[in-house]
Design an enzyme around this catalytic site. Structure first.
Site, PDB file in Angstrom:
ATOM      1  N   ALA A 191      -4.898   4.168   0.384  1.00  0.00           N
ATOM      2  CA  ALA A 191      -5.968   3.415   0.074  1.00  0.00           C
ATOM      3  C   ALA A 191      -5.609   2.745  -1.278  1.00  0.00           C
ATOM      4  CB  ALA A 191      -7.202   4.299   0.049  1.00  0.00           C
ATOM      5  N   HIS A 192      -4.516   2.101  -1.355  1.00  0.00           N
ATOM      6  CA  HIS A 192      -3.913   1.540  -2.772  1.00  0.00           C
ATOM      7  C   HIS A 192      -3.482   0.364  -2.551  1.00  0.00           C
ATOM      8  CE1 HIS A 192      -3.198   5.701  -4.675  1.00  0.00           C
ATOM      9  NE2 HIS A 192      -4.274   5.435  -4.589  1.00  0.00           N
ATOM     10  N   GLN A 193      -4.321  -0.636  -1.861  1.00  0.00           N
ATOM     11  CA  GLN A 193      -3.972  -2.276  -1.312  1.00  0.00           C
ATOM     12  C   GLN A 193      -3.816  -2.850  -2.743  1.00  0.00           C
ATOM     13  OE1 GLN A 193      -6.737  -0.596   0.156  1.00  0.00           O
ATOM     14  NE2 GLN A 193      -5.856   0.293   1.940  1.00  0.00           N
TER      15      GLN A 193
ATOM     16  N   ASP B 130       0.850  -1.246  -0.146  1.00  0.00           N
ATOM     17  CA  ASP B 130       0.191   0.060   0.134  1.00  0.00           C
ATOM     18  C   ASP B 130       0.870   1.020   0.047  1.00  0.00           C
ATOM     19  OD1 ASP B 130      -2.250   1.464   0.233  1.00  0.00           O
ATOM     20  OD2 ASP B 130      -2.330   1.359   2.321  1.00  0.00           O
ATOM     21  N   HIS B 131       0.282   2.458  -0.491  1.00  0.00           N
ATOM     22  CA  HIS B 131       1.214   3.645  -0.516  1.00  0.00           C
ATOM     23  C   HIS B 131       0.644   4.382   0.965  1.00  0.00           C
ATOM     24  CE1 HIS B 131       1.128   3.916  -4.971  1.00  0.00           C
ATOM     25  NE2 HIS B 131       2.083   3.696  -4.425  1.00  0.00           N
TER      26      HIS B 131
END
Length: 535
Positions: free
Chosen positions: A471-473, A296-297
């Site tokens: 929220a880039h899982q 994630d980021h």
């Protein structure tokens, strides 16, 4: 009571960015029947469709799974809030609307990992196929696809000042992060049409919804995949208090996202055998990589108090300005309600060791701390900075043998030294931009971390204590050839038949930017692979 309600050719689990795209593309063949299962409801909430509505949907439990991770050792022993869409369109119905593909090198790296057909040259046609680009078609863009990609209608003076200051600080101007080169600063493009959100549901599913061969079932929470031996033959889901089985004549396709797809695999007996044994789940296939490789980021926020009342904070604290903004949107589709979660972006190199940009800026004309707390009561704006190719890897595991219990998620943010170093470098570069005249003239003071925080150790401590998920899982069902790969290059799950995963969980490594456009690309490519196989 369990009933077998119907059969279909394809069962797609998850009506998010990938699922909506797949359902629309596969149902273009009138001889093929498609059933889409979505655990959430219809996308009828009006705040979904107003661009700035993400400020509400990102915390709304009726639209959002509101996941919480395990506490992180490297982030001040905090859990992290993860917003994920629980509605048709999935996270594309609640996200910040940014259209970013990543770098060509991201996809070339996927190919170098053994994933034939996933180089940048291979995937670019699918980005173009999906895209309806407001600026027209060219070598990198399409203009007749379903997904509307538009320029921002609201140009705040703070944004122009930040861009001017970045250019003065040596960051080149770039008006197309998705073109020949990602590096530079400029305005983001966003997924809107006529100043309304163009989610995957709006772009793909709604136009296809009247097809007689497409069935969309909402409030349908998948419980497990049904196997006969190692062949996937259907899905059991819960709706309205009863369990229903829908059988798949051709394939079951998981598009439930990087959290629910690996969870459903494990609940169904596909995953690490020792972990499944902890919950008494019979093993269908021992696939060690399910739930591993979580990425994630992670970003840090630099917040400023604004000299002039130009921010969204000012609008939201003034009933008169709220009414004015609402009328401006309703009558003219203009104004602050048309903006995305970040308006200006930059992709920059952390230092001479970086061959391509490894930092992303997300400049916002508003400011906040925790999502649930709302916007600050003062005039404020912020820049969120994050490393775009984190080296830290986390895990996702079951808590129980029930689909009703969310899994245990440990992202291990900042576990890798490189992630910590690049994040500190990102904050320092952002501060250098803020020292330039154009944006400095708008700043009363740096609110956080504040001028008292100066050393690298102090900046890192601040980032650990206050950073947030972008929220880039991705990555929990990764594509590859190694022992930890879950799917092959055709996205078929290893060790079983008639089962694929098509969503962001198949990414072997996180792309250098936002994940919605790449997820839609993955589904466009998967639809072609599935159709070719069925011929």
């Amino acid at each position: 009571m369990t009933t077998t309600s119907f059969e279909t050719d394809y069962v797609i689990v998850g009506g998010g960015s990938a699922g909506c795209t797949l359902a629309a593309r596969l149902s273009e063949d009138s001889a093929t029947s498609v059933t889409l299962l979505e655990a959430g409801g219809r996308d009828w909430n009006p705040w979904i469709h107003v661009p700035i509505g993400y400020g509400k949907t990102i915390v709304d439990p009726s639209l959002n799974w509101r996941y919480e991770t395990e506490k992180g050792a490297e982030i001040a022993d905090r859990p992290m809030y993860w917003a994920r869409g629980k509605v048709l369109g999935g996270s594309s119905s609640i996200n910040g609307l940014l259209y970013v593909r990543g770098q060509a090198g991201d996809y070339d790296h996927w190919r170098q990992l053994g994933n034939a057909g996933w180089s940048y040259e291979d995937v670019l046609p699918y980005f173009k196929k999906a895209e309806n680009q407001e600026n027209g078609a060219d070598e990198f863009h399409g203009d007749d696809g379903p997904l509307a990609v538009s320029n921002l209608r609201e140009r705040n003076p703070l944004c122009d000042a930040f861009i001017d200051s970045a250019v003065e600080a040596g960051i080149p101007r770039n008006d197309d992060f998705n073109g020949a080169n990602q590096e530079g600063i400029g305005y983001y493009q966003i997924t809107t049409r006529n100043a309304r959100r163009c989610s995957a549901a709006v772009a793909y599913l709604h136009p296809a919804s009247k097809r007689p061969n497409l069935r969309v079932v909402t409030k349908a929470a998948a419980e497990k995949i049904i196997f006969e031996g190692t062949k996937a033959v259907g899905v059991q889901y819960e709706q309205g208090g009863r369990s229903v089985i829908v059988r798949a004549r051709r394939e079951v396709i998981l598009s439930a996202g990087s959290i629910a797809s690996p969870q459903l695999l494990m609940l169904s007996g596909v995953g690490p055998a020792a972990h499944l044994a902890e919950f008494g789940i019979p093993v269908v296939a021992d696939v060690a990589g399910v739930g591993e490789n979580l990425q994630d980021h992670y970003g840090a926020i630099i917040t400023y108090k604004s000299r002039l009342p130009l921010t969204v904070n000012d609008i939201m604290t003034s009933p008169v300005r709220q009414v004015k903004a609402g009328l401006e949107y309703l009558l003219f589709r203009k104004g602050p309600l048309t903006i995305s979660a970040a308006q200006v972006g930059a992709f920059v190199k952390s230092g001479p060791q970086a061959t391509t940009p490894d930092i992303q800026f997300l400049f916002q004309t508003f400011s906040h701390d925790e999502y649930d707390a709302g916007l600050h009561k003062f005039s404020g704006f912020a820049n969120v900075v994050c490393p775009v190719r984190p080296e830290s890897r986390g895990t996702l595991k079951l808590r129980s043998a029930s689909a009703k219990d969310s899994p245990s998620m440990q992202p291990n943010y900042l576990a890798a030294e490189a992630d910590r170093r690049i994040l500190v470098d990102a904050m320092k570069i952002s501060r250098k931009v803020a020292e330039r005249a154009a944006i400095r003239s708008h700043i009363v003071a740096e609110y956080s971390p504040g001028p008292q925080v100066q050393s690298d150790d102090e900046l890192l401590a601040y980032a650990r204590e206050t950073g947030l998920s972008i929220a880039h899982q991705v990555g929990t069902c990764k594509m590859g050839q190694d022992a930890m790969a879950v799917v092959d290059e055709t996205l078929k799950v290893r060790g079983v038949q008639n089962l694929r995963v098509v969503d962001a969980s198949i990414m072997p490594t996180l792309v250098s930017g936002n994940t919605n456009a790449p997820t839609i690309m993955i589904a466009e490519k998967a639809a072609d692979m599935i159709r070719r196989q069925s011929l």
